[in-house]
Design a protein around this motif. Structure first.
Motif, mmCIF file in Angstrom:
data_model
loop_
_atom_site.group_PDB
_atom_site.id
_atom_site.type_symbol
_atom_site.label_atom_id
_atom_site.label_comp_id
_atom_site.label_asym_id
_atom_site.label_seq_id
_atom_site.Cartn_x
_atom_site.Cartn_y
_atom_site.Cartn_z
ATOM 1 N N MET A 170 10.549 14.721 -2.769
ATOM 2 C CA MET A 170 9.753 15.423 -3.783
ATOM 3 C C MET A 170 8.333 14.863 -3.855
ATOM 4 N N ARG A 171 8.235 13.559 -3.842
ATOM 5 C CA ARG A 171 6.909 12.933 -3.949
ATOM 6 C C ARG A 171 6.030 13.279 -2.749
ATOM 7 N N PHE A 172 6.535 13.086 -1.544
ATOM 8 C CA PHE A 172 5.704 13.271 -0.356
ATOM 9 C C PHE A 172 5.406 14.744 -0.082
ATOM 10 N N PHE A 173 6.353 15.628 -0.372
ATOM 11 C CA PHE A 173 6.070 17.050 -0.197
ATOM 12 C C PHE A 173 5.087 17.540 -1.265
ATOM 13 N N VAL B 170 0.849 -1.199 0.000
ATOM 14 C CA VAL B 170 0.000 0.000 0.000
ATOM 15 C C VAL B 170 0.883 1.247 0.000
ATOM 16 N N PRO B 171 0.694 2.147 -0.972
ATOM 17 C CA PRO B 171 1.520 3.357 -1.027
ATOM 18 C C PRO B 171 1.301 4.268 0.186
ATOM 19 N N VAL B 172 2.340 4.948 0.593
ATOM 20 C CA VAL B 172 2.309 5.871 1.731
ATOM 21 C C VAL B 172 1.299 6.996 1.491
ATOM 22 N N ASP B 173 1.137 7.379 0.252
ATOM 23 C CA ASP B 173 0.240 8.491 -0.103
ATOM 24 C C ASP B 173 -1.183 8.270 0.414
ATOM 25 N N VAL B 174 -1.606 7.010 0.519
ATOM 26 C CA VAL B 174 -2.951 6.684 0.981
ATOM 27 C C VAL B 174 -3.160 7.167 2.417
ATOM 28 N N MET B 175 -2.107 7.192 3.195
ATOM 29 C CA MET B 175 -2.205 7.681 4.573
ATOM 30 C C MET B 175 -1.786 9.155 4.676
ATOM 31 N N LEU B 176 -0.767 9.523 3.923
ATOM 32 C CA LEU B 176 -0.242 10.883 3.985
ATOM 33 C C LEU B 176 -1.268 11.919 3.516
ATOM 34 N N ALA B 177 -1.929 11.666 2.402
ATOM 35 C CA ALA B 177 -2.866 12.650 1.839
ATOM 36 C C ALA B 177 -3.991 13.009 2.809
ATOM 37 N N PRO B 178 -4.701 12.031 3.395
ATOM 38 C CA PRO B 178 -5.758 12.436 4.327
ATOM 39 C C PRO B 178 -5.231 13.115 5.584
ATOM 40 N N ALA C 262 11.999 5.314 -9.458
ATOM 41 C CA ALA C 262 11.227 4.449 -8.555
ATOM 42 C C ALA C 262 10.803 5.185 -7.285
ATOM 43 N N SER C 263 11.616 6.117 -6.819
ATOM 44 C CA SER C 263 11.286 6.803 -5.568
ATOM 45 C C SER C 263 10.243 7.899 -5.758
ATOM 46 N N PHE C 264 10.118 8.428 -6.966
ATOM 47 C CA PHE C 264 9.191 9.537 -7.197
ATOM 48 C C PHE C 264 7.876 9.094 -7.831
ATOM 49 N N THR C 265 7.912 8.071 -8.655
ATOM 50 C CA THR C 265 6.731 7.643 -9.403
ATOM 51 C C THR C 265 6.021 6.488 -8.698
ATOM 52 N N PRO C 266 4.879 6.051 -9.224
ATOM 53 C CA PRO C 266 4.174 4.908 -8.623
ATOM 54 C C PRO C 266 4.827 3.541 -8.879
ATOM 55 N N VAL C 267 5.978 3.511 -9.539
ATOM 56 C CA VAL C 267 6.700 2.250 -9.737
ATOM 57 C C VAL C 267 6.991 1.660 -8.354
#
Length: 193
Positions: A149-152, A37-45, A115-120
């Motif tokens: 870059m991705r998380f910010f 599960v990508p971190v974005d799923v928790m970070l965004a909300p 890989a660190s920035f994209t959904p790969v």
């Protein structure tokens, strides 16, 4: 069917939970090693629920993701045969490792940034970097830049969109959720061979 709107309300409640930063840190760490599960799923909300802490959450996600990447690297470097390879075999992921090796061959160190920035799947590349004995310091530095870059960016979009974006999201959450499910099924059917 209002499945996704109920899930969204639940996720927003978790996002303001007092232990949410701890859960974000743990998720960020394990996602760089094996968690699907990508971190974005928790970070965004979390960033949407508490915009004043969005940059703090992005920093936590970045730090713990890179620490997880370092652990994944070390697994690939030192424990490939006894630990990682049996897991890869059991999960049927040899083709993903082969793709990662080819990408390393084609693009070198820049594949870590991709890989660190994209959904790969970043986790495949952290372990493969260790397996291939990639230079550790450049691996960490590029991971730090790409993940940061991705998380910010995710946190920034949540702060920028704010309440207006949340209202639109709530309005269309069920439709978007079911469209994602249909897209995932179609992608699976097309890519399974």
């Amino acid at each position: 069917m209002k499945l996704f709107s109920r899930l969204y309300r639940q996720v927003m409640m978790w996002a303001v939970h007092r232990h949410a930063p701890l859960y974000l840190s743990m998720t960020s760490f394990v996602e760089s090693i094996f968690w699907p599960v990508p971190v974005d799923v928790m970070l965004a909300p979390m960033a949407l629920a508490r915009p004043q802490k969005a940059w703090y959450y992005a920093g936590l996600a970045t730090l713990f993701s890179v620490l997880g990447a370092a652990f994944g690297y070390l697994l690939g470097y030192a424990l490939w045969d006894p630990v990682v390879e049996p897991f890869i075999s059991a999960m049927g992921y040899h083709d993903k490792i082969d793709v990662a090796r080819q990408w390393f061959s084609d693009w070198g160190i820049w594949v870590i940034f991709i890989a660190s920035f994209t959904p790969v799947p970043y986790k495949v590349f952290t372990v493969t970097a260790g397996l291939l004995h990639m230079a550790f310091l450049p691996f960490i530095l590029i991971s730090l830049v790409g993940r940061g870059m991705r998380f910010f960016l995710v946190s920034g979009l949540m702060v920028w969109g704010g309440v207006r974006m949340e209202r639109k999201l709530i309005q269309y959450i069920d439709l978007l959720g079911w469209l994602c499910v249909v897209a995932a099924v179609i992608a699976y059917l097309l890519l399974r061979n």
